[in-house]
Design an enzyme around this catalytic site. Structure first.
Site, PDB file in Angstrom:
ATOM      1  N   SER A 139       1.420 -13.869  12.838  1.00  0.00           N
ATOM      2  CA  SER A 139       1.894 -12.533  12.502  1.00  0.00           C
ATOM      3  C   SER A 139       3.344 -12.399  12.969  1.00  0.00           C
ATOM      4  CB  SER A 139       1.009 -11.492  13.201  1.00  0.00           C
ATOM      5  OG  SER A 139       1.457 -10.185  12.959  1.00  0.00           O
ATOM      6  N   LYS A 165       2.174 -13.850   8.040  1.00  0.00           N
ATOM      7  CA  LYS A 165       1.966 -12.410   7.810  1.00  0.00           C
ATOM      8  C   LYS A 165       3.197 -11.673   8.302  1.00  0.00           C
ATOM      9  CE  LYS A 165      -0.800  -9.083  10.370  1.00  0.00           C
ATOM     10  NZ  LYS A 165      -2.185  -8.774  10.819  1.00  0.00           N
ATOM     11  N   LYS A 167       5.059  -8.175   9.140  1.00  0.00           N
ATOM     12  CA  LYS A 167       4.863  -6.750   9.388  1.00  0.00           C
ATOM     13  C   LYS A 167       5.870  -5.984   8.533  1.00  0.00           C
ATOM     14  CE  LYS A 167       1.695  -6.711  12.668  1.00  0.00           C
ATOM     15  NZ  LYS A 167       0.428  -5.977  12.521  1.00  0.00           N
ATOM     16  N   ASP A 193       1.503  -6.653   6.408  1.00  0.00           N
ATOM     17  CA  ASP A 193       0.689  -5.685   7.152  1.00  0.00           C
ATOM     18  C   ASP A 193       1.547  -4.458   7.455  1.00  0.00           C
ATOM     19  OD1 ASP A 193      -1.051  -4.295   8.774  1.00  0.00           O
ATOM     20  OD2 ASP A 193      -1.196  -5.832  10.333  1.00  0.00           O
ATOM     21  N   GLU A 218      -2.172  -5.469   3.844  1.00  0.00           N
ATOM     22  CA  GLU A 218      -3.067  -5.006   4.906  1.00  0.00           C
ATOM     23  C   GLU A 218      -2.745  -3.568   5.315  1.00  0.00           C
ATOM     24  OE1 GLU A 218      -3.125  -7.743   8.189  1.00  0.00           O
ATOM     25  OE2 GLU A 218      -4.152  -6.360   9.540  1.00  0.00           O
ATOM     26  N   ASP A 243      -7.769  -2.963   7.889  1.00  0.00           N
ATOM     27  CA  ASP A 243      -7.835  -3.318   9.310  1.00  0.00           C
ATOM     28  C   ASP A 243      -8.286  -2.062  10.069  1.00  0.00           C
ATOM     29  OD1 ASP A 243      -7.274  -3.787  11.991  1.00  0.00           O
ATOM     30  OD2 ASP A 243      -5.281  -4.607  11.704  1.00  0.00           O
ATOM     31  N   LYS A 267     -11.758  -7.525  13.432  1.00  0.00           N
ATOM     32  CA  LYS A 267     -11.366  -7.663  14.836  1.00  0.00           C
ATOM     33  C   LYS A 267     -12.567  -7.199  15.661  1.00  0.00           C
ATOM     34  CE  LYS A 267      -6.437  -6.652  14.132  1.00  0.00           C
ATOM     35  NZ  LYS A 267      -5.401  -5.587  14.257  1.00  0.00           N
ATOM     36  N   GLY A 295      -6.085 -10.273  14.982  1.00  0.00           N
ATOM     37  CA  GLY A 295      -5.748 -10.526  16.373  1.00  0.00           C
ATOM     38  C   GLY A 295      -5.164  -9.295  17.025  1.00  0.00           C
TER      39      GLY A 295
HETATM   40  C1  NPQ Z   1      -2.581  -5.931  13.460  1.00  0.00           C
HETATM   41  N1  NPQ Z   1      -1.972  -7.482  15.339  1.00  0.00           N
HETATM   42  O1  NPQ Z   1      -3.120  -6.790  12.783  1.00  0.00           O
HETATM   43  C2  NPQ Z   1      -2.181  -6.179  14.908  1.00  0.00           C
HETATM   44  C3  NPQ Z   1      -1.778  -5.015  15.667  1.00  0.00           C
HETATM   45  C4  NPQ Z   1      -1.117  -5.199  16.976  1.00  0.00           C
HETATM   46  C5  NPQ Z   1      -1.359  -9.797  15.553  1.00  0.00           C
HETATM   47  O2  NPQ Z   1      -0.437  -8.384  13.945  1.00  0.00           O
HETATM   48  C6  NPQ Z   1       0.087  -5.727  21.841  1.00  0.00           C
HETATM   49  C7  NPQ Z   1      -1.305  -5.736  21.799  1.00  0.00           C
HETATM   50  C8  NPQ Z   1       0.822  -5.612  20.694  1.00  0.00           C
HETATM   51  C9  NPQ Z   1      -1.955  -5.614  20.569  1.00  0.00           C
HETATM   52  C10 NPQ Z   1       0.899  -5.346  18.260  1.00  0.00           C
HETATM   53  C11 NPQ Z   1      -1.203  -8.489  14.858  1.00  0.00           C
HETATM   54  C12 NPQ Z   1       0.171  -5.482  19.445  1.00  0.00           C
HETATM   55  C13 NPQ Z   1      -1.220  -5.487  19.384  1.00  0.00           C
HETATM   56  C14 NPQ Z   1       0.233  -5.215  17.051  1.00  0.00           C
HETATM   57  C15 NPQ Z   1      -1.854  -5.356  18.142  1.00  0.00           C
HETATM   58  O3  NPQ Z   1      -2.401  -4.852  12.961  1.00  0.00           O
HETATM   59 MG    MG Z   2      -3.302  -5.221  11.028  1.00  0.00          MG
END
Ligand code: NPQ
Ligand code: MG
Length: 373
Positions: A139, A165, A167, A193, A218, A243, A267, A295
């Site tokens: 990500s 992925k 953001k 995402d 996403e 998600d 998740k 994650g």
């Molecule tokens: C998601 N995660 O899928 C998230 C959201 C996310 C890996 O993109 C610290 C702890 C920072 C948890 C940032 C990924 C974070 C976190 C983003 C979770 O939407």
């Molecule tokens: Mg997400």
């Protein structure tokens, strides 16, 4: 089993680089680790659970110190008296507490870890895994510039990650994806995402993503906007993946029935634990809906358990299960490694790895003995 002790560990672990999403920037991982001591038929064992709630309630209503409070005041007291406690009945014992899936998941994970350590079975064996390794996606946070993003993506592709992925957020979307496609070609598995940053009014913009052949889009809209996601899905060719909106098997069933999700990001923390995660996997698979494992910047503890979950047959897309090194210079367990684009599924009993006491001590910002018999 009978629970004999519960201890909470609050850690603040530095990230190798800030991680920016549409809802904010994180510089550290504010971790909450649950340690349960239990008496079992096989003797005394320790079980470990990881709570995935973030420091602030920006991704979901939960936040890490709130979870610690809920665990301490309501969840642990409901479990310590339970006779013949097993992981499969944890959710039942906690059902009177409304919501708080991430707090509940952390406790259930610790009980499951203790149970499997006592029984000599790995998470993957117990959950029904069918693969020895899982493909590793990464990500990519929002960067200072498109040029910087291209450098970061190039680095991850060189390392061997098999899926990227990006953001996205309003104003950081179409040109970003266009630049990544132009630089790395149409063949790299690519998805985006939005972390709920758009509304249905943005559907003309989001429809412009269709030309880039993304694996999925996403969580474009708000958590509660199931009907709006279904409407958006009817306007886009790009598959919609949910998600934040999927908080249980029930909401997953609603999303599938409404046509709001062509793909689901599972998740375990968000849905109340690994057992509910398997139920969503089974439900989605029965409906021909692809799932992948998301994650939450987990430590090696949750990361290893996620790899075990992702080894189930319905996880047909690469997950956000990157190496520990993606986020941490020093992880609190032996680091999870990525080799040739794959993460090995741990085979040791329980979650496969446990926190290293000396590393936990280094990052500890709080500790609380919740219960001791
Ligand atoms: C998601 N995660 O899928 C998230 C959201 C996310 C890996 O993109 C610290 C702890 C920072 C948890 C940032 C990924 C974070 C976190 C983003 C979770 O939407
Ligand atoms: Mg997400």
């Amino acid at each position: 089993m009978i629970i004999t002790s519960v201890r909470l560990h609050r850690l603040s672990i530095p990230l190798v680089a800030p991680f920016t999403t549409s809802f904010g920037t994180e510089h550290t991982k504010e971790a909450l680790i649950v340690e349960i001591g239990a008496d079992t038929a096989a003797g005394a064992v320790t079980g470990w659970g990881e709570c995935v709630a973030m420091e602030e309630p920006l991704y979901s209503p939960e936040y890490v110190d709130g979870c610690a409070e809920v665990i301490r005041r309501w969840l642990v007291p409901a479990l310590v008296g339970a006779e013949g406690l097993v992981a499969e009945t944890v959710a039942h014992h906690l059902r009177h507490v409304v919501g708080h899936p991430m707090a509940k998941a952390a406790v259930e994970m610790a009980v499951l870890d203790a149970q499997l350590r006592a029984g000599g079975q790995s998470f993957a064996q117990y959950l029904g895994g069918v693969r020895a390794t899982v493909p590793s996606g990464v990500s990519v946070g929002i960067q200072e510039s498109i040029e910087q993003t291209l450098r970061v993506v190039d680095g991850y592709l060189t390392e061997g990650y098999v899926r990227i992925k990006l953001k996205i957020a309003p104003g950081w979307d179409i040109e970003l994806v266009r630049a990544v496609r132009r630089m790395f070609g149409d063949d790299i598995p690519l998805q985006v995402d939005a972390n709920a940053a758009y509304t249905l009014v943005d559907s003309p913009t989001l429809r412009r993503l269709d030309e880039f052949d993304l694996l999925l889009l996403e969580q474009p809209l708000a958590e509660g906007d199931l009907r709006q996601h279904a409407e958006l899905a009817s306007r886009l060719r790009t598959p919609i993946c949910l998600d934040e909106s999927v908080t249980s098997a029930t909401s997953a069933a609603d999303a599938i029935s409404l046509g709001a999700a062509q793909v689901i990001n599972i998740k375990p923390g968000r849905v109340g634990g690994y057992l509910e995660a398997v139920r969503i996997h089974d439900l989605a698979r029965a409906h021909g809906v692809a799932v992948w494992c998301g994650g939450m910047v987990e430590t090696g503890l949750g990361r290893s358990a996620n790899a075990a979950l992702a080894s189930l047959p319905g996880f047909v897309l690469p997950g956000d299960i990157s190496a520990s090194a993606r986020f941490y210079a020093v992880d609190i367990t032996e680091p999870v490694e990525m080799v040739d684009g794959q993460v090995a599924v741990d085979t040791a009993p329980g979650a496969g790895r446990a926190p290293l006491p000396e590393v936990m001590a280094r990052f500890r910002v709080g500790e609380c003995e919740v219960f001791a018999r």
